[in-house]
Design an enzyme around this catalytic site. Sequence first.
Site, PDB file in Angstrom:
ATOM      1  CD  GLN A 134      -2.914   1.156   0.178  1.00  0.00           C
ATOM      2  OE1 GLN A 134      -3.584   0.157   0.007  1.00  0.00           O
ATOM      3  NE2 GLN A 134      -3.047   2.243  -0.568  1.00  0.00           N
ATOM      4  CG  ASP A 219      -6.395   1.695   7.832  1.00  0.00           C
ATOM      5  OD1 ASP A 219      -7.401   1.435   7.142  1.00  0.00           O
ATOM      6  OD2 ASP A 219      -5.572   0.821   8.197  1.00  0.00           O
ATOM      7  NE  ARG A 287      -1.997  -1.915  -2.950  1.00  0.00           N
ATOM      8  CZ  ARG A 287      -2.718  -2.752  -2.181  1.00  0.00           C
ATOM      9  NH1 ARG A 287      -3.777  -2.297  -1.544  1.00  0.00           N
ATOM     10  NH2 ARG A 287      -2.344  -3.998  -2.011  1.00  0.00           N
TER      11      ARG A 287
HETATM   12  N1  NVA Z   1      -5.694  -1.745   8.650  1.00  0.00           N
HETATM   13  C1  NVA Z   1      -6.598  -2.370   7.709  1.00  0.00           C
HETATM   14  C2  NVA Z   1      -6.088  -2.192   6.303  1.00  0.00           C
HETATM   15  C3  NVA Z   1      -6.973  -2.782   5.240  1.00  0.00           C
HETATM   16  C4  NVA Z   1      -6.411  -2.667   3.872  1.00  0.00           C
HETATM   17  C5  NVA Z   1      -6.731  -3.845   8.044  1.00  0.00           C
HETATM   18  O1  NVA Z   1      -5.722  -4.480   8.369  1.00  0.00           O
HETATM   19  O2  NVA Z   1      -7.852  -4.366   7.995  1.00  0.00           O
HETATM   20  N1   CP Z   2      -6.136  -1.288   0.681  1.00  0.00           N
HETATM   21  C1   CP Z   2      -6.287  -2.620   0.543  1.00  0.00           C
HETATM   22  O1   CP Z   2      -5.360  -3.385   0.754  1.00  0.00           O
HETATM   23  O2   CP Z   2      -7.513  -3.015   0.109  1.00  0.00           O
HETATM   24  P1   CP Z   2      -8.073  -4.516   0.065  1.00  0.00           P
HETATM   25  O3   CP Z   2      -8.240  -4.986   1.478  1.00  0.00           O
HETATM   26  O4   CP Z   2      -9.379  -4.390  -0.661  1.00  0.00           O
HETATM   27  O5   CP Z   2      -7.098  -5.366  -0.681  1.00  0.00           O
END
Ligand code: NVA
Ligand code: CP
Length: 300
Positions: A134, A219, A287
């Site tokens: 990311q 986030d 991405r």
């Molecule tokens: N911090 C979040 C990021 C998702 C892309 C998770 O780990 O669920």
């Molecule tokens: N940002 C990200 O990793 O999204 P996904 O969980 O949809 O892959």
Amino acid sequence: MSHQHFLTLLDLNPETLRGLVTRATELKKLHKAGTPHEPLKRKILAMVFEKSSTRTRMSFEAGMAQLGGHAIFLSPRDTQLGRGETVEDSARVLSRMADVIMIRTFEHEKIERFSAHSEVPVINALTDRYHPCQLLADMQTYSEHRGDIRGKTVAWIGDGNNMCHSYINAARQYDFTLNIACPEGYDPDADILQAAGTSASIIRNPLDAASNADLIVTDVWASMGQEEEQTKRESAFAGYQVDHGVMQAAAGDALFMHCLPAHRGEEVAAEVIDGPQSVVWDEAENRLHAQKALLEYLLR
Ligand code: NVA
Ligand code: CP
């Protein structure tokens, strides 16, 4: 084993990491011009997903196809990994058949064990501890909108989670200052933070952290695997929403990023994520391009 893995941003040197961002933008241009670029013909990417994904799966699968290769989706539900075959044995087997392996899992230690037994490069597609892919996309997005991030100030508002940890590593590697605003009890890992020296520090108050920042990032408050903590976290993070006030505290031309998926009205106000400073859709698209640059580099 001497394979180059990408488990954290610290696995590559700053020069290589900057090169990936430049290359990602080049690959994006090639793709948009409709110019075929297929250096990975006959190469196979195995994608192990132990958690859900939209962007990561789509970008790796599309990226491999565009580079001339092929991606295979594997989930614990229908592989022997889900029935207790060891990580080590799975790594030995998958790496005999694939040229590169991508893993999204829970414990970071699991991907370390996997990579130690893999005969091919392993990419971290998110663990509880880090989300380095990311960050490649985020760095590309910043660079495409505002130029070099070196010397800039980034404010992380929210949980000291996997994304926050990768931002801390990015501050070291891409040479920017990271201000972290998180509620007490939700700090990033102390060792990761300490290793970043003066590049990253906790500034509890969101408005202070955002003050004059060039980039505001947040986030979700409850990451995958923390769903049962949602209600508790909603109270703990009250006051940590990226709203108009936070964006006002930042520099006039500050950008807003979020790795997505987002929860409007929780970590970010709709007016911010859907507003003029938000670059989240470019960030999501990148991405694809950033990981193509990574795949090309690891399989060079
Ligand atoms: N911090 C979040 C990021 C998702 C892309 C998770 O780990 O669920
Ligand atoms: N940002 C990200 O990793 O999204 P996904 O969980 O949809 O892959």
